[in-house]
Design a protein around this motif. Structure first.
Motif, short mmCIF file in Angstrom:
data_model
loop_
_atom_site.label_atom_id
_atom_site.label_comp_id
_atom_site.label_asym_id
_atom_site.label_seq_id
_atom_site.Cartn_x
_atom_site.Cartn_y
_atom_site.Cartn_z
N LEU A 1 21.28 36.92 9.75
CA LEU A 1 20.42 37.58 10.08
C LEU A 1 20.27 37.97 11.49
O LEU A 1 20.17 39.49 11.84
N ILE A 2 21.49 37.25 12.26
CA ILE A 2 21.03 37.63 13.93
C ILE A 2 22.05 38.17 14.06
O ILE A 2 23.48 37.33 14.10
N ALA A 3 22.51 39.16 15.05
CA ALA A 3 23.99 40.08 14.74
C ALA A 3 24.56 39.59 15.84
O ALA A 3 26.18 39.35 16.16
N ASP A 4 24.17 39.12 17.04
CA ASP A 4 24.47 38.27 18.41
C ASP A 4 24.72 36.84 18.12
O ASP A 4 24.47 36.07 17.07
N GLU A 5 25.87 37.25 18.63
CA GLU A 5 26.74 35.61 18.86
C GLU A 5 25.67 34.47 19.70
O GLU A 5 24.70 34.34 20.39
N PHE B 1 9.80 38.75 13.22
CA PHE B 1 10.15 37.82 13.60
C PHE B 1 10.46 37.00 14.52
O PHE B 1 10.80 37.99 15.96
N TYR B 2 10.14 35.78 14.06
CA TYR B 2 9.77 35.15 15.98
C TYR B 2 11.02 33.93 15.39
O TYR B 2 11.33 33.51 14.57
N HIS C 1 15.05 29.66 24.40
CA HIS C 1 14.33 30.58 24.53
C HIS C 1 13.67 31.20 23.39
O HIS C 1 14.40 31.08 22.27
N ILE C 2 12.39 31.65 23.02
CA ILE C 2 12.15 33.18 22.72
C ILE C 2 11.82 33.59 22.32
O ILE C 2 11.50 34.64 23.26
N TYR C 3 12.60 34.27 21.00
CA TYR C 3 12.22 35.64 20.82
C TYR C 3 11.32 36.40 20.14
O TYR C 3 11.24 35.44 18.57
N VAL C 4 11.08 37.23 19.61
CA VAL C 4 10.59 38.00 18.64
C VAL C 4 11.60 39.89 18.33
O VAL C 4 11.72 40.16 19.04
N GLN C 5 11.66 39.79 16.53
CA GLN C 5 12.45 41.21 16.76
C GLN C 5 11.36 42.15 15.85
O GLN C 5 11.18 41.10 14.97
N GLU C 6 10.86 43.48 15.33
CA GLU C 6 10.26 44.04 14.04
C GLU C 6 11.47 43.38 13.18
O GLU C 6 13.28 43.29 12.91
N LEU D 1 15.08 41.27 5.04
CA LEU D 1 16.11 40.76 4.73
C LEU D 1 17.04 41.46 6.01
O LEU D 1 18.21 40.98 6.21
N SER D 2 16.07 41.90 7.31
CA SER D 2 16.89 42.28 8.09
C SER D 2 16.26 42.56 9.31
O SER D 2 15.08 42.75 9.32
N LEU D 3 16.91 42.29 10.69
CA LEU D 3 15.87 42.87 11.50
C LEU D 3 16.38 44.56 12.23
O LEU D 3 17.83 44.92 11.57
N VAL D 4 15.34 44.95 13.07
CA VAL D 4 15.57 46.16 13.59
C VAL D 4 15.01 46.54 14.83
O VAL D 4 14.23 45.55 15.60
N GLY D 5 15.80 47.20 15.73
CA GLY D 5 15.05 47.75 16.97
C GLY D 5 16.38 46.08 17.56
O GLY D 5 17.13 45.15 17.27
N GLU D 6 15.36 46.09 19.18
CA GLU D 6 15.99 45.36 20.27
C GLU D 6 15.23 44.45 19.93
O GLU D 6 14.44 44.04 19.81
N PRO D 7 15.63 42.62 20.31
CA PRO D 7 15.31 41.90 20.63
C PRO D 7 14.57 41.32 22.00
O PRO D 7 14.35 42.13 22.89
N GLN D 8 13.89 40.76 21.56
CA GLN D 8 12.13 40.99 22.74
C GLN D 8 12.16 39.23 23.23
O GLN D 8 11.69 38.50 22.54
#
Length: 328
Positions: free
Chosen positions: A133-137, A155-156, A173-178, A184-191
């Protein structure tokens, strides 16, 4: 445990509604962790870290207290085998007519990654719909779905300290993203939202944890529950942070932690919680795990529940309890 109330009318015995009592731990399952309970169409389904090399078991209940194992909700042996093991922290929600499972597992490159699987039944079989799901390494765990009142999905998740090294220390660390509307996918930037920075969270340790995010909304405010410290140690505990926006910023409560060990009751390491509603569809219950042997904390854990409520804007837990408590 169920008890029927009895009332006498002119010598005639009438049985009223069944009263349900529980005492922790609930169910007879052991060697699990990270329990998540879905209430769906009057039934309860519990998912947990439960079959680390294969996937996830699911249990069914009519009353939140008595549980029966159904079998494997997700069986990785029937997928493309993207993961090698460490299947952790499943969470399932219903969106439309589809059930969505978030889970994490270790991939072929030895990183922990979050996947989304879907099913047309709460008991499965769940099939991978997005195995990365998450693009970042990096290593990511503990995904949590939250759909706001306006229908926007969020999505947290946790950037795990297995690979997240800050100033020479391993820090979660805890993040959130729309999310996209199909979940099935995330949009925008992680916060970025939370990191271990309060004294009870051991912010100076070589390994630090803020993990297991779970969000509930109350009176237009967002309450982000999380766990801190090592899951297999006695200091594992639950805290929360509050925001006016699901994307944050969140401020941790000064009353943290709100759920901690109580060895006088045989409770050690309560944490990684979810929240569900009782039989009345109103009363909130925190669902969490505790160490099966409180004198020898480990990854062997059992589920427990207690009442969760709000008081003057603060989130509180009636627990941990071990005595008989009536379920609402």
């Amino acid at each position: 445990m169920a008890v029927c109330s009895v009332i006498y009318f002119g010598g005639v015995q009438a049985v009223t509604a069944e009263e349900i009592y529980y005492n922790n731990p609930i169910g007879n399952m052991t060697d699990i962790g990270d329990p998540y309970i879905l209430k769906d169409d009057g039934k309860y389904y519990m998912y947990a870290t439960s079959a680390p090399g294969v996937g996830f078991l699911v249990w069914e209940s009519d009353n939140l207290v008595d549980w029966e194992e159904y079998g494997l909700a997700y069986d990785h042996m029937h997928s493309d085998l993207w993961a090698t093991g460490d299947f952790w922290a499943p969470e399932v929600i219903k969106h439309g007519d589809t059930y969505y499972m978030s889970y994490s597992a270790r991939n072929q490159e030895d990183s922990l990654r979050i996947a989304i699987a879907t099913s047309d039944s709460p008991t499965g079989p769940f099939v991978d719909a997005n195995p990365d799901l998450i693009a970042d390494e990096g290593s990511y765990i503990d995904g949590h779905f939250f759909i706001d009142d306006d229908g926007t999905p969020y999505f947290y998740y946790v950037k795990d300290n297995y690979e997240n090294i800050v100033d020479g220390k391993h820090v979660s660390h805890i993040y959130v993203q729309e999310m996209a509307n199909d979940l099935l996918s995330l949009v925008g930037e992680p916060q970025f939202l939370l990191e271990p920075d309060h004294e009870w969270e051991d912010p100076n340790g070589d390994y630090q944890w803020n993990e297991g995010p779970f969000v509930i909304k109350h009176e237009d405010r967002y309450y982000l529950m999380y766990s801190a410290n090592f899951f297999a140690g006695p200091n594992y505990a639950v805290g929360y942070a509050v925001s006016d926006n699901p994307m944050g910023p969140f401020e941790k409560s000064d009353t943290n932690p709100i759920l901690t060990s109580d060895l006088s009751k045989g409770i050690s390491g309560p944490g990684h919680n979810s929240v569900t509603k009782g039989l009345d569809d109103e009363t909130l219950y925190i669902v969490y795990h505790i160490h099966t042997d409180p004198n020898n904390p480990s990854g062997n854990r059992r589920p427990a529940i207690d009442r969760l409520y709000f008081e003057d804007g603060e989130l509180k837990v009636d627990g941990p309890t071990t005595d008989d408590v009536q379920l609402k």
